[in-house]
Design an enzyme around this catalytic site. Structure first.
Site, PDB file in Angstrom:
ATOM      1  N   ARG A  84       0.843  -1.209   0.000  1.00 21.30           N
ATOM      2  CA  ARG A  84       0.000   0.000   0.000  1.00 21.30           C
ATOM      3  C   ARG A  84       0.877   1.258   0.000  1.00 21.30           C
ATOM      4  O   ARG A  84       0.576   2.254  -0.666  1.00 21.30           O
ATOM      5  CB  ARG A  84      -0.912   0.002   1.241  1.00 21.30           C
ATOM      6  N   HIS A 133      -7.184   8.578  10.916  1.00 25.86           N
ATOM      7  CA  HIS A 133      -6.818   7.158  10.910  1.00 25.86           C
ATOM      8  C   HIS A 133      -5.318   6.950  10.705  1.00 25.86           C
ATOM      9  O   HIS A 133      -4.899   5.897  10.232  1.00 25.86           O
ATOM     10  CB  HIS A 133      -7.627   6.398   9.845  1.00 25.86           C
ATOM     11  N   CYS A 144       6.608   0.196  22.240  1.00 31.12           N
ATOM     12  CA  CYS A 144       6.901   1.446  22.969  1.00 31.12           C
ATOM     13  C   CYS A 144       6.537   2.697  22.176  1.00 31.12           C
ATOM     14  O   CYS A 144       6.752   3.812  22.656  1.00 31.12           O
ATOM     15  CB  CYS A 144       8.375   1.487  23.389  1.00 31.12           C
TER      16      CYS A 144
HETATM   17  C1  BJW Z   1     -15.739   8.585  -4.744  1.00 31.10           C
HETATM   18  C2  BJW Z   1     -14.989   8.437  -5.887  1.00 31.10           C
HETATM   19  C3  BJW Z   1     -14.628   9.609  -6.503  1.00 31.10           C
HETATM   20  C4  BJW Z   1     -15.377   6.512  -5.218  1.00 31.10           C
HETATM   21  N1  BJW Z   1     -14.986  10.779  -5.988  1.00 31.10           N
HETATM   22  N2  BJW Z   1     -16.089   9.743  -4.230  1.00 31.10           N
HETATM   23  C5  BJW Z   1     -20.582   1.861  15.941  1.00 31.10           C
HETATM   24  C6  BJW Z   1     -21.349   0.931  15.253  1.00 31.10           C
HETATM   25  C7  BJW Z   1     -20.756  -0.195  14.676  1.00 31.10           C
HETATM   26  C8  BJW Z   1     -19.390  -0.422  14.771  1.00 31.10           C
HETATM   27  C9  BJW Z   1     -18.644   0.499  15.438  1.00 31.10           C
HETATM   28  C10 BJW Z   1     -19.232   1.610  16.020  1.00 31.10           C
HETATM   29  N3  BJW Z   1     -18.239   2.356  16.609  1.00 31.10           N
HETATM   30  C11 BJW Z   1     -17.059   1.734  16.397  1.00 31.10           C
HETATM   31  C12 BJW Z   1     -17.271   0.600  15.699  1.00 31.10           C
HETATM   32  C13 BJW Z   1     -16.231  -0.370  15.257  1.00 31.10           C
HETATM   33  C14 BJW Z   1     -15.462   0.074  14.039  1.00 31.10           C
HETATM   34  C15 BJW Z   1     -16.433   0.391  12.928  1.00 31.10           C
HETATM   35  O1  BJW Z   1     -16.764   1.524  12.651  1.00 31.10           O
HETATM   36  N4  BJW Z   1     -16.895  -0.629  12.231  1.00 31.10           N
HETATM   37  C16 BJW Z   1     -17.860  -0.443  11.143  1.00 31.10           C
HETATM   38  C17 BJW Z   1     -17.137  -0.721   9.815  1.00 31.10           C
HETATM   39  C18 BJW Z   1     -19.028  -1.352  11.350  1.00 31.10           C
HETATM   40  N5  BJW Z   1     -14.626   1.218  14.368  1.00 31.10           N
HETATM   41  C19 BJW Z   1     -13.445   1.112  14.947  1.00 31.10           C
HETATM   42  O2  BJW Z   1     -12.987   0.026  15.271  1.00 31.10           O
HETATM   43  C20 BJW Z   1     -12.665   2.387  15.188  1.00 31.10           C
HETATM   44  N6  BJW Z   1     -12.184   2.449  16.511  1.00 31.10           N
HETATM   45  C21 BJW Z   1     -12.991   2.569  17.581  1.00 31.10           C
HETATM   46  O3  BJW Z   1     -14.175   2.604  17.465  1.00 31.10           O
HETATM   47  O4  BJW Z   1     -12.322   2.660  18.775  1.00 31.10           O
HETATM   48  C22 BJW Z   1     -13.086   2.595  19.972  1.00 31.10           C
HETATM   49  C23 BJW Z   1     -12.718   1.290  20.593  1.00 31.10           C
HETATM   50  C24 BJW Z   1     -11.547   1.203  21.287  1.00 31.10           C
HETATM   51  C25 BJW Z   1     -11.213   0.014  21.880  1.00 31.10           C
HETATM   52  C26 BJW Z   1     -12.044  -1.091  21.717  1.00 31.10           C
HETATM   53  C27 BJW Z   1     -13.208  -0.987  20.995  1.00 31.10           C
HETATM   54  C28 BJW Z   1     -13.555   0.219  20.397  1.00 31.10           C
HETATM   55  C29 BJW Z   1     -11.412   2.438  14.310  1.00 31.10           C
HETATM   56  C30 BJW Z   1     -11.731   2.429  12.868  1.00 31.10           C
HETATM   57  C31 BJW Z   1     -10.434   2.389  12.060  1.00 31.10           C
HETATM   58  C32 BJW Z   1     -10.724   2.245  10.571  1.00 31.10           C
HETATM   59  N7  BJW Z   1      -9.551   1.852   9.909  1.00 31.10           N
HETATM   60  C33 BJW Z   1      -9.570   1.776   8.459  1.00 31.10           C
HETATM   61  C34 BJW Z   1      -8.249   1.158   8.015  1.00 31.10           C
HETATM   62  C35 BJW Z   1      -7.120   2.150   8.239  1.00 31.10           C
HETATM   63  C36 BJW Z   1      -5.820   1.536   7.936  1.00 31.10           C
HETATM   64  C37 BJW Z   1      -5.690   1.145   6.521  1.00 31.10           C
HETATM   65  O5  BJW Z   1      -5.686   2.021   5.644  1.00 31.10           O
HETATM   66  O6  BJW Z   1      -5.602  -0.064   6.274  1.00 31.10           O
HETATM   67  O7  BJW Z   1      -9.743   3.082   7.908  1.00 31.10           O
HETATM   68  S1  BJW Z   1     -10.929   0.836   7.783  1.00 31.10           S
HETATM   69  C38 BJW Z   1     -11.135   1.879   6.374  1.00 31.10           C
HETATM   70  O8  BJW Z   1     -12.430   2.503   6.434  1.00 31.10           O
HETATM   71  C39 BJW Z   1     -10.098   3.011   6.512  1.00 31.10           C
HETATM   72  C40 BJW Z   1     -10.894   4.202   6.093  1.00 31.10           C
HETATM   73  O9  BJW Z   1     -10.308   5.392   6.589  1.00 31.10           O
HETATM   74  C41 BJW Z   1     -12.262   3.908   6.650  1.00 31.10           C
HETATM   75  C42 BJW Z   1     -13.376   4.671   5.971  1.00 31.10           C
HETATM   76  O10 BJW Z   1     -13.510   4.265   4.643  1.00 31.10           O
HETATM   77  P1  BJW Z   1     -13.882   5.346   3.520  1.00 31.10           P
HETATM   78  O11 BJW Z   1     -12.790   6.326   3.409  1.00 31.10           O
HETATM   79  O12 BJW Z   1     -15.238   5.856   3.749  1.00 31.10           O
HETATM   80  O13 BJW Z   1     -13.785   4.422   2.207  1.00 31.10           O
HETATM   81  P2  BJW Z   1     -14.926   3.478   1.568  1.00 31.10           P
HETATM   82  O14 BJW Z   1     -14.241   2.573   0.633  1.00 31.10           O
HETATM   83  O15 BJW Z   1     -15.778   2.884   2.596  1.00 31.10           O
HETATM   84  O16 BJW Z   1     -15.820   4.507   0.734  1.00 31.10           O
HETATM   85  C43 BJW Z   1     -15.296   5.176  -0.407  1.00 31.10           C
HETATM   86  C44 BJW Z   1     -16.367   6.117  -0.931  1.00 31.10           C
HETATM   87  O17 BJW Z   1     -15.801   6.876  -1.992  1.00 31.10           O
HETATM   88  C45 BJW Z   1     -17.587   5.392  -1.522  1.00 31.10           C
HETATM   89  O18 BJW Z   1     -18.773   5.987  -0.996  1.00 31.10           O
HETATM   90  C46 BJW Z   1     -17.495   5.664  -3.020  1.00 31.10           C
HETATM   91  O19 BJW Z   1     -18.754   5.797  -3.667  1.00 31.10           O
HETATM   92  C47 BJW Z   1     -16.762   6.980  -3.026  1.00 31.10           C
HETATM   93  N8  BJW Z   1     -16.008   7.252  -4.263  1.00 31.10           N
HETATM   94  N9  BJW Z   1     -14.822   7.062  -6.113  1.00 31.10           N
HETATM   95  C48 BJW Z   1     -15.740  10.775  -4.827  1.00 31.10           C
HETATM   96  N10 BJW Z   1     -13.911   9.540  -7.656  1.00 31.10           N
HETATM   97 ZN    ZN Z   2      10.091   0.002  20.889  1.00 31.22          ZN
END
Ligand code: BJW
Ligand code: ZN
Length: 274
Positions: A84, A133, A144
């Protein structure tokens, strides 16, 4: 190369830019541009949840994007993120990133808040970006948290990455991990507090290219709407934000944002304010 080709959009129609949006942008004391993977899609960086091309359509998030996955198989996870990182290094900002950077130079108090782990906003000319993120180029020790500096781009990396041992921390010897926020991890406290504070200040909240499915980031547009911001969405596809947004500009960011910028630049200014 590992980057995807820019996504084709069959003769995308350009939505009209409403005059009330241009007025609000010109007058707002607070403008948040909240971006997701879609803003980088036209740079050839894969999104997460799109069918076929999305990372989570092709790779298993549970095996790659959790702390437990890294502990179980650090080489698999590190190698995938190195792939990536190579894709991001090979990519360049697109017209959407550039339009946001120009808008930020033109209008006071624009803040970019991104969920993306790439640096394409910075490379387009936005010097201070809030990264909810994390960043792929900000690796750190798993134990650490001592920062790690990559020596250069990953070499000879195949599509999807290969198993590569992570480097060892030069302070404690534990494996170095990618500098991103995995599922189940908290967001960086300072970034989250800054983004939340901006979302409560009204003005304009422009969301670009996010599916708004990942929490807590997806709360931000909802908070902004409750605090009186004009919520505007740019996305070619429907999302849950359709129910929250005051204005939905349906189309790719690389077309819609330059059109929005042009409308702002063309706006006649009142006498004495030139
Ligand atoms: C265009 C286009 C063009 C295309 N022009 N547009 C409440 C309910 C349910 C679950 C949870 C909740 N609260 C928390 C959770 C759990 C979880 C979560 O949300 N899960 C859901 C998926 C169900 N969240 C977490 O775990 C978060 N942490 C947390 O809650 O901590 C509290 C905690 C602590 C301790 C214990 C327990 C809880 C952390 C979330 C971290 C997300 N990480 C990722 C990976 C990052 C690393 C990596 O890059 O690998 O982040 S996942 C991935 O999704 C990445 C993104 O930043 C994130 C969002 O995705 P995004 O950017 O929206 O992309 P897509 O693909 O989903 O959408 C793309 C869009 O673009 C589409 O709509 C297209 O149509 C559009 N598009 N071309 C404009 N040309
Ligand atoms: Zn270390």
């Amino acid at each position: 190369m590992s980057a995807l080709p820019p996504q084709p959009f069959a003769t995308p129609e350009l939505p009209a830019i409403p005059a009330r949006l241009v007025e609000r942008l010109a007058d707002a004391g607070n403008i948040v541009v909240f971006t997701g993977a879609g803003v980088s899609a036209e740079s050839g960086i894969a999104t997460f949840r799109q069918p076929v091309t999305g990372l989570w359509s092709r790779y298993n998030a549970a095996m790659l994007a959790t702390p437990a996955a890294f502990d179980a198989d650090p080489g698999l996870v590190w190698g995938w993120y190195e792939w990536r990182r190579a894709a991001i290094l090979a990519a360049a900002p697109n017209a959407g990133h550039r339009a946001i950077a120009t808008l930020a130079r033109l209008l006071p108090r624009v803040t970019v808040v991104t969920q993306n782990v790439d640096d394409l906003h910075e490379r387009a000319g936005n010097p201070s970006v809030v990264h909810l993120h994390g960043r792929l180029d900000a690796a750190r020790c798993r134990r650490c948290a001592h920062p790690f500096t990559h020596a250069g781009p990953p070499l000879d990396i195949p599509e999807g990455g290969d198993r590569r041992d992570p480097p060892a921390c030069d302070r404690c010897g534990a494996p170095v991990r990618p500098g991103v926020v995995w599922f189940g991890e908290s967001l960086p406290g300072d970034a989250w507090e800054h983004a939340m504070a901006l979302a409560t200040q009204g003005g304009v909240f422009l969301t670009v290219g996010t599916s708004a499915l990942v929490y807590p980031a997806a709360e931000l547009p909802q908070v902004a709407a409750r605090h009186g911001a004009l919520v505007v969405q740019v996305n070619p596809e429907p999302t849950p934000l359709d129910a929250v947004a005051d204005i939905s500009l349906q189309g790719p960011a690389g077309l819609v944002l330059p059109a929005l910028l042009e409308a702002v630049q063309r706006r006649p200014r009142p006498a004495g304010r030139r």
